[in-house]
Write an enzyme that holds these catalytic residues in place. Structure first.
Site, PDB file in Angstrom:
ATOM      1  N   GLY A 205       4.880  -9.105  -1.526  1.00 28.66           N
ATOM      2  CA  GLY A 205       5.175 -10.255  -0.657  1.00 28.66           C
ATOM      3  C   GLY A 205       5.499 -11.503  -1.466  1.00 28.66           C
TER       4      GLY A 205
ATOM      5  N   GLY B 155       2.953  -5.973   3.961  1.00 23.89           N
ATOM      6  CA  GLY B 155       2.653  -5.133   2.806  1.00 23.89           C
ATOM      7  C   GLY B 155       1.735  -5.862   1.849  1.00 23.89           C
ATOM      8  N   SER B 156       1.747  -5.421   0.600  1.00 19.97           N
ATOM      9  CA  SER B 156       0.792  -5.969  -0.363  1.00 19.97           C
ATOM     10  C   SER B 156       1.203  -7.380  -0.799  1.00 19.97           C
ATOM     11  CB  SER B 156       0.721  -5.041  -1.579  1.00 19.97           C
ATOM     12  OG  SER B 156       2.022  -4.812  -2.064  1.00 19.97           O
ATOM     13  N   SER B 157       0.223  -8.154  -1.225  1.00 17.30           N
ATOM     14  CA  SER B 157       0.500  -9.543  -1.620  1.00 17.30           C
ATOM     15  C   SER B 157       1.436  -9.604  -2.823  1.00 17.30           C
ATOM     16  CB  SER B 157      -0.807 -10.276  -1.946  1.00 17.30           C
ATOM     17  OG  SER B 157      -1.615 -10.338  -0.800  1.00 17.30           O
TER      18      SER B 157
ATOM     19  N   CYS C   9      -5.277  -3.614   7.090  1.00 22.39           N
ATOM     20  CA  CYS C   9      -5.315  -4.926   6.444  1.00 22.39           C
ATOM     21  C   CYS C   9      -6.566  -5.682   6.884  1.00 22.39           C
ATOM     22  CB  CYS C   9      -4.067  -5.714   6.788  1.00 22.39           C
ATOM     23  SG  CYS C   9      -3.730  -5.720   8.545  1.00 22.39           S
TER      24      CYS C   9
ATOM     25  N   GLU D  38       2.904 -10.976   6.124  1.00 22.18           N
ATOM     26  CA  GLU D  38       1.636 -10.386   6.567  1.00 22.18           C
ATOM     27  C   GLU D  38       1.161  -9.495   5.424  1.00 22.18           C
ATOM     28  OE1 GLU D  38       0.058 -10.992   9.379  1.00 22.18           O
ATOM     29  OE2 GLU D  38       1.589 -11.978  10.590  1.00 22.18           O
TER      30      GLU D  38
END
Ligand code: NAD
Length: 505
Positions: A245, A240-242, A296, A262
């Site tokens: 994360g 998912g999004s940083s 991504c 990821e």
């Protein structure tokens, strides 16, 4: 069509919140809607897992692990082999559902189900191959080895844009490694998850592997957070999004758990002075527009050598103007909708911000009117350091950036916080080798004369920096799902100590 499709995939009149992996489901009380971005309308109501549901599922995954870890790995592979057969049988239906639920065009939706089959085939082979090491011991009549053991129940939290394949990447490798899996899919693609869980339930039952694959549905952040905090789950695999994360990784680290991250990409392709544009232009168009720019690995920045600027600008503008957008299941359509209204608003905001920075729109730039969340494929002349270019925007939006030479392009390739994919189009061997060298691309993926998007499952997949450092799929990515144990056996009658230490008590 939807009704027949739903009934073939077992998505009838029920309101599931959780699956225990043995064919039983826990009904939701209240819930949330799965929406189709194709029309911007609700498809079905899905249950929202409660704390009790979560507890029941995690307990089931823990219980099943105690049995599953003792099943020989090649036999665990047989479960995954039969899952691959079932997925082949359901490929067309699953792809149609996925296209309706997240808006992928048919070919890409089928490609995603194929990717599940590919990783399953890979995992079956792996179940007979993963191995440890035998090392020379310094002590007489000792042997020293490293052995890989199953890790435990694994939480798999997935993003909306690969609602099927990312689960398979994790779940199939984890299963052959002897782990059980608790899946928390994106609330933007719950029906795809339910359909896959139903298939997994059926195949698992035939193998006595009930509870190896379980499922929890929710549209609330608390559920993912609770999984991150749960000490019974030694690994949390997050896609998912940083931003999310970063937060989850801190929670998992606080309890000394392991995180496989990821996260976001912001990928560049370089067009060098010698580039073959017959390769570069189609690769860049697929990279920027494929999956509506919501991969991504999507190409978001194009670093163009100034000697090729006019040609590239002209050819890309022409290619973008030919893209047909609309219903992703209609023949000839290459660009489906964005996932939701928020995504469309982010696209509009990113275009506005790049114009405010001094950018020029060469093509597109607008949302499309009507139902669903469609936008024009968009080309913007930009500069790499602008804040809007430094962040990931999930849309068919490509920033064209002019570079005086290869070394500048290489520097700009790396000058973003993310580090997932990168590519270089060149016929210059020195540039190609430099791009692939230690001083070259800093990304997890570096391609020459191939685009940023569309990885095969055989290599390890993942990225550096704010992409999170995780590796999934092929190569030795399986090691993340196991614990390594160093074992020493003394088959002699003496007790020599390592490093020649004497301790005569
Ligand atoms: P997202 O971060 O919004 O959500 C991902 C998952 O996390 C979902 O299941 C969501 O429900 C859950 N979640 C959201 N907020 C949470 C919270 N506070 N605590 C716990 N869980 C939470 O991402 P998305 O919009 O679904 O997906 C797009 C992003 O995923 C992009 O940034 C894309 O680059 C990234 N992505 C990365 C890869 C990769 O392999 N590197 C692959 C696919 C997608």
């Amino acid at each position: 069509m939807s009704e027949q499709l739903f009934s073939r995939l077992g998505l009838g009149e029920f309101n599931p919140a959780a699956a225990l992996g043995d064919g039983s489901w826990r009904d939701g009380h209240g819930g949330f809607a799965s929406m189709t971005p194709v029309l911007g309308l609700p498809l079905a109501l899905v249950g929202r897992a409660t704390e009790e549901d979560r507890e029941a599922v995690v307990q089931q995954a823990c219980r099943s692990f105690l049995h599953w870890r003792d099943v020989p790995a090649p036999r665990r592979g047989l479960l995954v082999r039969d899952l691959a057969i079932a997925l082949r049988e359901h490929k067309a239906d699953l792809a149609t559902l996925l296209a309706i639920e997240v808006g992928k065009i048919r070919s890409e939706a089928e490609g995603e189900i194929q990717e599940m089959v590919d990783i399953a085939d890979y995992a079956v082979g792996l179940s007979r191959q993963y191995h440890g090491l035998t090392l020379p011991s310094e002590r007489p009549r000792h042997h020293l080895l490293e052995r890989w053991q199953p890790l435990g129940p694994v939480a798999v939290i997935t993003a909306f844009n690969f609602p099927a394949a990312v689960w398979a990447w994790n779940a199939f490798i984890a299963a052959v490694c002897g782990d059980t899996v608790v899946w928390k899919p994106s609330p933007k693609a719950p029906l795809t998850a339910i359909a896959i869980q139903r298939i997994a339930d059926e195949v698992s039952r035939d193998h006595g592997a009930q509870g190896v694959f379980t499922l929890l549905l929710s549209d609330e952040a608390e559920l993912g957070q609770a999984l991150a905090d749960d000490r019974r789950l030694p690994l949390v695999s997050f896609t998912g999004s940083s931003g999310v994360g970063r937060q989850l990784a801190q929670s998992v680290a606080a309890r000394f758990g392991r995180c496989l991250l990821e996260c976001s990409g912001n990928n560049a392709a370089i067009i060098d002075a010698s580039a073959d544009l017959e390769l570069a232009i189609p690769a860049v168009v697929f990279g920027a527009v494929g999956t509506a720019g919501q991969r991504c690995t999507s190409t978001r920045r194009l670093l163009v050598h100034e000697a090729r600027w006019d040609e590239v600008e002209e050819r890309l503008t022409r290619a973008f103007s030919r893209i047909v957008s609309g219903d992703p299941l209609a023949p000839g359509v290459l660009l489906g909708p964005l996932i939701d209204e928020d995504a469309r608003a982010e696209f509009v905001g990113a275009v506005a911000q790049s114009l405010a920075e001094g950018g020029t729109v060469l093509h597109g730039g607008r949302p499309l009117p009507g139902h669903g969340f469609y936008v024009e494929p968009t080309l913007v002349v930009a500069e790499n350091h602008w804040p809007v270019v430094q962040r990931e925007t999930f849309a068919p939006l490509l920033y064209l950036i002019r570079c005086p030479d290869f070394e500048t392009a290489l520097k700009l390739n790396n000058a973003v916080p993310q580090g997932l994919s990168s590519s270089l189009f060149t016929l210059d061997l020195r540039h190609a080798e430099r791009f692939l060298s230690a001083a070259g691309s800093d990304c997890g993926i570096a391609n020459v004369n191939a685009g940023t998007s569309g990885a095969e499952i055989g290599g390890a997949f993942g990225g550096e920096k704010e992409t999170g450092g995780g590796r999934e799929a092929g190569s030795d990515a399986w090691k993340a799902y196991m614990r390594r144990q160093t074992q020493t056996v003394n088959y002699g009658c003496q007790l020599p100590l390592a490093q020649g230490v004497h301790f005569d008590a």
